[in-house]
Design a protein around this motif. Sequence first.
Motif, PDB file in Angstrom:
ATOM      1  N   UNK A 144       0.701  -1.030   0.170  1.00 52.56           N
ATOM      2  CA  UNK A 144       0.199  -0.023  -0.194  1.00 52.56           C
ATOM      3  C   UNK A 144       0.527   1.254  -0.241  1.00 52.56           C
ATOM      4  N   UNK A 145       0.503   2.242  -0.320  1.00 51.09           N
ATOM      5  CA  UNK A 145       0.768   3.659  -0.743  1.00 51.09           C
ATOM      6  C   UNK A 145       0.636   4.823   0.028  1.00 51.09           C
TER       7      UNK A 145
ATOM      8  N   UNK B 287       1.441  -6.873   4.593  1.00 53.66           N
ATOM      9  CA  UNK B 287       1.702  -6.278   3.040  1.00 53.66           C
ATOM     10  C   UNK B 287       2.815  -4.717   3.885  1.00 53.66           C
ATOM     11  N   UNK B 288       3.897  -4.778   2.512  1.00 51.21           N
ATOM     12  CA  UNK B 288       4.788  -3.578   2.547  1.00 51.21           C
ATOM     13  C   UNK B 288       4.029  -2.400   2.992  1.00 51.21           C
ATOM     14  N   UNK B 289       4.394  -1.533   3.074  1.00 49.65           N
ATOM     15  CA  UNK B 289       3.869   0.154   2.584  1.00 49.65           C
ATOM     16  C   UNK B 289       4.935   1.269   2.613  1.00 49.65           C
ATOM     17  N   UNK B 290       4.247   2.449   2.037  1.00 47.59           N
ATOM     18  CA  UNK B 290       5.562   3.629   1.722  1.00 47.59           C
ATOM     19  C   UNK B 290       4.486   4.617   1.800  1.00 47.59           C
ATOM     20  N   UNK B 291       5.461   5.412   2.575  1.00 49.68           N
ATOM     21  CA  UNK B 291       4.337   6.374   2.782  1.00 49.68           C
ATOM     22  C   UNK B 291       5.177   7.562   2.663  1.00 49.68           C
TER      23      UNK B 291
ATOM     24  N   UNK C 210       6.832   0.986   7.946  1.00 48.49           N
ATOM     25  CA  UNK C 210       6.450   1.455   6.512  1.00 48.49           C
ATOM     26  C   UNK C 210       8.181   2.692   6.085  1.00 48.49           C
ATOM     27  N   UNK C 211       8.534   1.987   5.029  1.00 52.79           N
ATOM     28  CA  UNK C 211       9.218   3.426   4.161  1.00 52.79           C
ATOM     29  C   UNK C 211       8.807   4.847   4.166  1.00 52.79           C
ATOM     30  N   UNK C 212       9.318   5.158   4.563  1.00 52.88           N
ATOM     31  CA  UNK C 212       9.114   6.734   5.373  1.00 52.88           C
ATOM     32  C   UNK C 212       9.391   7.733   3.909  1.00 52.88           C
ATOM     33  N   UNK C 213       9.242   8.350   2.406  1.00 53.20           N
ATOM     34  CA  UNK C 213      10.184   9.127   1.306  1.00 53.20           C
ATOM     35  C   UNK C 213       9.555  10.677   2.037  1.00 53.20           C
TER      36      UNK C 213
ATOM     37  N   UNK D 266       2.099   7.383  -9.639  1.00 54.33           N
ATOM     38  CA  UNK D 266       3.990   7.008 -10.042  1.00 54.33           C
ATOM     39  C   UNK D 266       4.037   5.230  -9.760  1.00 54.33           C
ATOM     40  N   UNK D 267       4.119   5.418  -8.432  1.00 58.63           N
ATOM     41  CA  UNK D 267       4.645   4.526  -7.750  1.00 58.63           C
ATOM     42  C   UNK D 267       3.097   3.008  -7.532  1.00 58.63           C
TER      43      UNK D 267
END
Length: 386
Positions: free
Chosen positions: A118-119, A139-143, A162-165, A178-179
């Motif tokens: 999820x993003x 689930x992986x998460x991108x924040x 979570x991967x925080x960008x 885009x993700x």
Amino acid sequence: MSQRSLGDPSITFPLRPPLTRGCPRTSTAELAYPLEVDYDYARVPAELFEQQAGPDIARWAPLLPPLHAPTLGEGGTPLLEIGGVYVKDESRNPTWSHKDRLNRVTVSAALGEGAPGVVVASSGNHGASAAAYAARAGLPAIVLASAASPPAVQSFVRAYGAKVLTVPLSARWPLLREIVDRLGYHPVSNQTVTHTGHPYGPEGYKTIAYELFVQLGRVPAAVFAPTGYAELLYGVWKGFAELRGLGVADDVPRMFSCEPATGGPNARAVTNGAPAAIVEVGPTDAYAIDCSVGGHRGVLAVRDSGGGAVLVTDGEMREAQQELARQGLWAELSSAAGLAGHRKLGLDFDGPVVCVSTSSGFKDLGVGDADVPVLEAWDDVTDLVG
């Protein structure tokens, strides 16, 4: 179940896949219309609203999309009487905000679609909640967070893996798209020009209405809600509208959106009779509801309930925040907007009034930054206590 366009309710789509970029038949380049979930209300059990308002929103499953994600115990939050109004304290949810109700539903959608992750574009509550429910579901998460978000909240999000960008505010939604397109991640926040968000999201919020009805034993006369994109406002309104449609209740409360006075897209749209609005925003510490982009949901909730749109200053929110604190509730500044809106409006209602408090004061800007004096002698104690 199906998805129904809020731009034209006669237009429906299958329940799956969730149409996360708005209604494809009514939206334009300048205005996106959301979708909502429609149900076979004739099949709703008559005894559904005889149960108690406890944790795990799966208790309302006949009126929710399929819940594939495991619960963290969201829902069942207390309703407290404070200064002549009732406060629904959503900080008691698992990640200390109302967003847990939404993310139980949207992460379930990601699992149902077989998404690899999820993003979410969020600088606070939504990101933390999505990360927690994604972790619980495996689930992986991108924040995608902005640089202005509180460091403590970013640490909160990272704690769940979570991967925080951290990206510029203007880049968050384009990067999210885009993700989604390149990695296939399921979006649990907005992708459109005016706000549509996830079509399943407000379904989680409507469980607040069910709980309020059970806790009060009736429909409140009015509900004041902190409002950013207005998903919460619309979800609560829809829940009460369903109660009326099912014959469980006779009416719906008047719904009041409460936004920072430095922006207020929902107030602009309501005032102008527009389906949605985009506004310039000024500085405010209520960052969780500091939105330049509005959506059609909030307009519908205010208009169809006979409610209104209230703009509140940071000072008015701080006064409400302090009033809540004196009663033992530590609320985020944005969360106090509902009570601030009620106090500012000053109307009398024929029945109970509910102010939704959405999140814990832990999420505020500057939390933990204050210097604390070190006491070394009894005189220091007497000076402090008086």
